[in-house]
Design a protein around this motif. Structure first.
Motif, PDB file in Angstrom:
ATOM      1  N   VAL A  58      -3.227 -30.125 -20.771  1.00  0.00           N
ATOM      2  CA  VAL A  58      -1.996 -29.697 -21.453  1.00  0.00           C
ATOM      3  C   VAL A  58      -1.058 -29.012 -20.461  1.00  0.00           C
ATOM      4  O   VAL A  58      -1.426 -28.048 -19.797  1.00  0.00           O
ATOM      5  N   SER A  59       0.165 -29.544 -20.375  1.00  0.00           N
ATOM      6  CA  SER A  59       1.177 -28.950 -19.488  1.00  0.00           C
ATOM      7  C   SER A  59       2.447 -28.576 -20.240  1.00  0.00           C
ATOM      8  O   SER A  59       3.360 -27.989 -19.666  1.00  0.00           O
ATOM      9  N   GLY A  60       2.524 -28.929 -21.521  1.00  0.00           N
ATOM     10  CA  GLY A  60       3.684 -28.608 -22.349  1.00  0.00           C
ATOM     11  C   GLY A  60       3.384 -28.942 -23.795  1.00  0.00           C
ATOM     12  O   GLY A  60       2.364 -29.570 -24.100  1.00  0.00           O
ATOM     13  N   ILE A  61       4.276 -28.536 -24.686  1.00  0.00           N
ATOM     14  CA  ILE A  61       4.077 -28.827 -26.109  1.00  0.00           C
ATOM     15  C   ILE A  61       4.008 -30.331 -26.345  1.00  0.00           C
ATOM     16  O   ILE A  61       3.230 -30.805 -27.181  1.00  0.00           O
ATOM     17  N   ASP A  62       4.808 -31.083 -25.611  1.00  0.00           N
ATOM     18  CA  ASP A  62       4.837 -32.531 -25.789  1.00  0.00           C
ATOM     19  C   ASP A  62       4.373 -33.285 -24.546  1.00  0.00           C
ATOM     20  O   ASP A  62       4.624 -34.492 -24.422  1.00  0.00           O
ATOM     21  N   SER A  63       3.711 -32.601 -23.641  1.00  0.00           N
ATOM     22  CA  SER A  63       3.275 -33.236 -22.395  1.00  0.00           C
ATOM     23  C   SER A  63       1.852 -32.792 -22.044  1.00  0.00           C
ATOM     24  O   SER A  63       1.579 -31.589 -21.970  1.00  0.00           O
ATOM     25  N   PRO A  64       0.949 -33.750 -21.840  1.00  0.00           N
ATOM     26  CA  PRO A  64       1.119 -35.196 -22.044  1.00  0.00           C
ATOM     27  C   PRO A  64       1.170 -35.547 -23.533  1.00  0.00           C
ATOM     28  O   PRO A  64       1.222 -34.633 -24.372  1.00  0.00           O
ATOM     29  N   GLY A  65       1.145 -36.847 -23.840  1.00  0.00           N
ATOM     30  CA  GLY A  65       1.180 -37.279 -25.236  1.00  0.00           C
ATOM     31  C   GLY A  65      -0.052 -36.816 -25.979  1.00  0.00           C
ATOM     32  O   GLY A  65      -0.903 -36.103 -25.441  1.00  0.00           O
ATOM     33  N   CYS A  66      -0.169 -37.217 -27.236  1.00  0.00           N
ATOM     34  CA  CYS A  66      -1.295 -36.793 -28.066  1.00  0.00           C
ATOM     35  C   CYS A  66      -2.622 -37.265 -27.475  1.00  0.00           C
ATOM     36  O   CYS A  66      -2.790 -38.453 -27.157  1.00  0.00           O
ATOM     37  N   LEU A  67      -3.547 -36.324 -27.315  1.00  0.00           N
ATOM     38  CA  LEU A  67      -4.847 -36.611 -26.721  1.00  0.00           C
ATOM     39  C   LEU A  67      -5.956 -36.298 -27.709  1.00  0.00           C
ATOM     40  O   LEU A  67      -5.813 -35.445 -28.584  1.00  0.00           O
ATOM     41  N   CYS A  68      -7.069 -36.981 -27.551  1.00  0.00           N
ATOM     42  CA  CYS A  68      -8.257 -36.665 -28.335  1.00  0.00           C
ATOM     43  C   CYS A  68      -8.701 -35.251 -27.960  1.00  0.00           C
ATOM     44  O   CYS A  68      -8.883 -34.956 -26.768  1.00  0.00           O
ATOM     45  N   PRO A  69      -8.888 -34.350 -28.915  1.00  0.00           N
ATOM     46  CA  PRO A  69      -9.280 -32.982 -28.583  1.00  0.00           C
ATOM     47  C   PRO A  69     -10.682 -32.869 -28.005  1.00  0.00           C
ATOM     48  O   PRO A  69     -11.047 -31.823 -27.466  1.00  0.00           O
ATOM     49  N   ASN A  70     -11.453 -33.944 -28.085  1.00  0.00           N
ATOM     50  CA  ASN A  70     -12.830 -33.902 -27.598  1.00  0.00           C
ATOM     51  C   ASN A  70     -12.994 -34.475 -26.197  1.00  0.00           C
ATOM     52  O   ASN A  70     -13.557 -33.823 -25.319  1.00  0.00           O
ATOM     53  N   CYS A  71     -12.452 -35.677 -25.971  1.00  0.00           N
ATOM     54  CA  CYS A  71     -12.662 -36.331 -24.670  1.00  0.00           C
ATOM     55  C   CYS A  71     -11.398 -36.398 -23.821  1.00  0.00           C
ATOM     56  O   CYS A  71     -11.458 -36.723 -22.637  1.00  0.00           O
ATOM     57  N   GLY A  72     -10.225 -36.128 -24.411  1.00  0.00           N
ATOM     58  CA  GLY A  72      -8.984 -36.133 -23.650  1.00  0.00           C
ATOM     59  C   GLY A  72      -8.328 -37.493 -23.517  1.00  0.00           C
ATOM     60  O   GLY A  72      -7.316 -37.618 -22.827  1.00  0.00           O
ATOM     61  N   GLU A  73      -8.865 -38.531 -24.169  1.00  0.00           N
ATOM     62  CA  GLU A  73      -8.261 -39.866 -24.117  1.00  0.00           C
ATOM     63  C   GLU A  73      -6.987 -39.907 -24.976  1.00  0.00           C
ATOM     64  O   GLU A  73      -6.910 -39.230 -26.004  1.00  0.00           O
ATOM     65  N   PRO A  74      -5.980 -40.692 -24.542  1.00  0.00           N
ATOM     66  CA  PRO A  74      -4.755 -40.809 -25.350  1.00  0.00           C
ATOM     67  C   PRO A  74      -5.052 -41.376 -26.736  1.00  0.00           C
ATOM     68  O   PRO A  74      -5.885 -42.282 -26.883  1.00  0.00           O
ATOM     69  N   ILE A  75      -4.368 -40.843 -27.752  1.00  0.00           N
ATOM     70  CA  ILE A  75      -4.556 -41.322 -29.122  1.00  0.00           C
ATOM     71  C   ILE A  75      -3.579 -42.456 -29.390  1.00  0.00           C
ATOM     72  O   ILE A  75      -2.397 -42.358 -29.061  1.00  0.00           O
ATOM     73  N   LEU A  76      -4.079 -43.535 -29.983  1.00  0.00           N
ATOM     74  CA  LEU A  76      -3.233 -44.688 -30.289  1.00  0.00           C
ATOM     75  C   LEU A  76      -2.182 -44.316 -31.334  1.00  0.00           C
ATOM     76  O   LEU A  76      -2.412 -43.470 -32.201  1.00  0.00           O
ATOM     77  N   LYS A  77      -1.019 -44.977 -31.251  1.00  0.00           N
ATOM     78  CA  LYS A  77       0.074 -44.680 -32.184  1.00  0.00           C
ATOM     79  C   LYS A  77      -0.331 -44.938 -33.629  1.00  0.00           C
ATOM     80  O   LYS A  77       0.104 -44.231 -34.539  1.00  0.00           O
ATOM     81  N   ARG A  78      -1.174 -45.928 -33.849  1.00  0.00           N
ATOM     82  CA  ARG A  78      -1.586 -46.245 -35.215  1.00  0.00           C
ATOM     83  C   ARG A  78      -2.492 -45.163 -35.804  1.00  0.00           C
ATOM     84  O   ARG A  78      -2.730 -45.136 -37.016  1.00  0.00           O
ATOM     85  N   ASP A  79      -3.003 -44.298 -34.943  1.00  0.00           N
ATOM     86  CA  ASP A  79      -3.862 -43.210 -35.396  1.00  0.00           C
ATOM     87  C   ASP A  79      -3.108 -41.883 -35.509  1.00  0.00           C
ATOM     88  O   ASP A  79      -3.722 -40.824 -35.613  1.00  0.00           O
ATOM     89  N   LEU A  80      -1.777 -41.950 -35.481  1.00  0.00           N
ATOM     90  CA  LEU A  80      -0.962 -40.741 -35.544  1.00  0.00           C
ATOM     91  C   LEU A  80      -0.212 -40.608 -36.863  1.00  0.00           C
ATOM     92  O   LEU A  80       0.723 -39.817 -36.968  1.00  0.00           O
ATOM     93  N   ILE A  81      -0.609 -41.388 -37.860  1.00  0.00           N
ATOM     94  CA  ILE A  81       0.031 -41.294 -39.171  1.00  0.00           C
ATOM     95  C   ILE A  81      -0.497 -40.052 -39.875  1.00  0.00           C
ATOM     96  O   ILE A  81      -1.711 -39.934 -40.086  1.00  0.00           O
ATOM     97  N   PRO A  82       0.374 -39.103 -40.208  1.00  0.00           N
ATOM     98  CA  PRO A  82      -0.103 -37.863 -40.830  1.00  0.00           C
ATOM     99  C   PRO A  82      -0.936 -38.119 -42.083  1.00  0.00           C
ATOM    100  O   PRO A  82      -0.615 -38.988 -42.883  1.00  0.00           O
ATOM    101  N   VAL A  83      -1.994 -37.384 -42.245  1.00  0.00           N
ATOM    102  CA  VAL A  83      -2.908 -37.410 -43.383  1.00  0.00           C
ATOM    103  C   VAL A  83      -3.691 -38.727 -43.445  1.00  0.00           C
ATOM    104  O   VAL A  83      -4.929 -38.735 -43.428  1.00  0.00           O
ATOM    105  N   LEU A  84      -2.988 -39.857 -43.485  1.00  0.00           N
ATOM    106  CA  LEU A  84      -3.648 -41.154 -43.670  1.00  0.00           C
ATOM    107  C   LEU A  84      -4.596 -41.486 -42.518  1.00  0.00           C
ATOM    108  O   LEU A  84      -5.700 -41.994 -42.751  1.00  0.00           O
ATOM    109  N   SER A  85      -4.176 -41.226 -41.285  1.00  0.00           N
ATOM    110  CA  SER A  85      -5.020 -41.579 -40.138  1.00  0.00           C
ATOM    111  C   SER A  85      -6.348 -40.834 -40.188  1.00  0.00           C
ATOM    112  O   SER A  85      -7.405 -41.421 -39.934  1.00  0.00           O
TER     113      SER A  85
END
Length: 287
Positions: A58-85
């Motif tokens: 983590v280097s900023g609020i929006d940098s880098p993009g959304c990461l898995c909180p466990n392994c640090g891998e980038p989260i796919l856009k399809r998995d960023l739908i609020p609540v539903l994902s």
């Protein structure tokens, strides 16, 4: 049959709920990343050893993009739908299959509900936007305090400034002068309380005092007293109940809960009670 006005209003409330979900997702990100940035700054820009791989990135609020909180891998856009994902993934990360905390789902859902109820109560006006901002900022501060025992002034000061700005346009329930006076009284009173208890342990942290001051600016004198009352009662009830739970068998953990508890989440609860039932409670106490 529903009138066109009623249908239009339902659509507006639904849109408000959706935007609440989206803002709830952003709140999750702020509540997760802002404390990490503060901790890194306090450590001279170096991440402490106890931080996870994703936290170190983590280097900023929006940098880098959304990461898995466990392994640090980038989260796919399809998995960023609020609540539903979260529901579709059944609370597990797609990349490493580890469990994702339910606080993400709860925060997103709560934000949507808060925005929907606020729009329903105040109508689709700028007043609705104002109070949604207040409640979501309070929620964000409460989440950070609950997890990190930290109330960032970088959030509290803008929230207070927004309250003063709203009051200058008569958008609050009481006059700005009255609310500012209430804020000063609350701040001085809580500081004096801490000073009197300095030989033991402070009754409230600096962040709690600052947040109560901001709440006074937004809600006024009588409602901030209701916030303080119900926040304290909720905290007391939590302490009593937690000492009875079997999950707190470890004596050191019970002692930690007695000695230090994040008050922010209870202040947020008090704010909700005050906004919904404040006038009724105040009138009942007077009578």
């Amino acid at each position: 049959m529903f009138s066109l006005h009623q249908i239009h209003f339902v659509i507006l409330v639904t849109v408000s709920v959706y935007f609440g979900f989206v803002l709830g997702s952003f709140i999750c990100q702020v509540a997760y990343r802002l404390p990490i940035l503060i901790i890194k700054k306090n450590c001279g820009g170096i991440a402490p050893e106890w931080m996870t791989a994703s936290e170190r990135l983590v280097s900023g609020i929006d940098s880098p993009g959304c990461l898995c909180p466990n392994c640090g891998e980038p989260i796919l856009k399809r998995d960023l739908i609020p609540v539903l994902s979260w529901l579709m993934l059944r609370g597990k990360s797609r990349c490493c299959k580890t469990k994702i905390s339910s606080r993400y789902l709860i925060t997103e859902f709560s934000s949507g509900v808060l925005c929907g109820i606020t729009t329903y109560a105040t109508g689709a006006t700028w007043l609705s936007v104002l109070w949604c901002f207040f409640l979501l900022m309070m929620l964000c501060i409460a989440l950070i305090d609950c997890h990190y025992y930290l109330m960032p002034t970088v959030l509290i000061i803008p929230l207070g400034g927004a309250g003063i700005f709203a009051g200058s346009f008569n958008l609050l329930t009481t006059s700005l002068a009255t609310n500012l006076f209430a804020g000063v009284v609350v701040y001085v009173s809580l500081r004096l309380l801490n000073l009197l208890m300095s030989k033991q342990s402070p009754a409230l942290g600096d962040g709690d005092t600052n947040l109560f001051t901001v709440v006074a600016i937004w809600l006024g004198a009588h409602k901030v007293m209701i916030v303080l009352l119900f926040a304290s009662l909720a905290l007391l009830l939590f302490q009593v109940c937690s000492s009875k739970f079997s999950s707190y068998k470890n004596s050191s953990l019970r002692m930690a809960y007695r000695e230090s508890l994040p008050f922010g989440i209870f202040i947020f609860f008090g704010v909700l009670v005050s906004l919904v039932f404040g006038e009724s409670i105040f009138n009942a106490l007077l009578n």
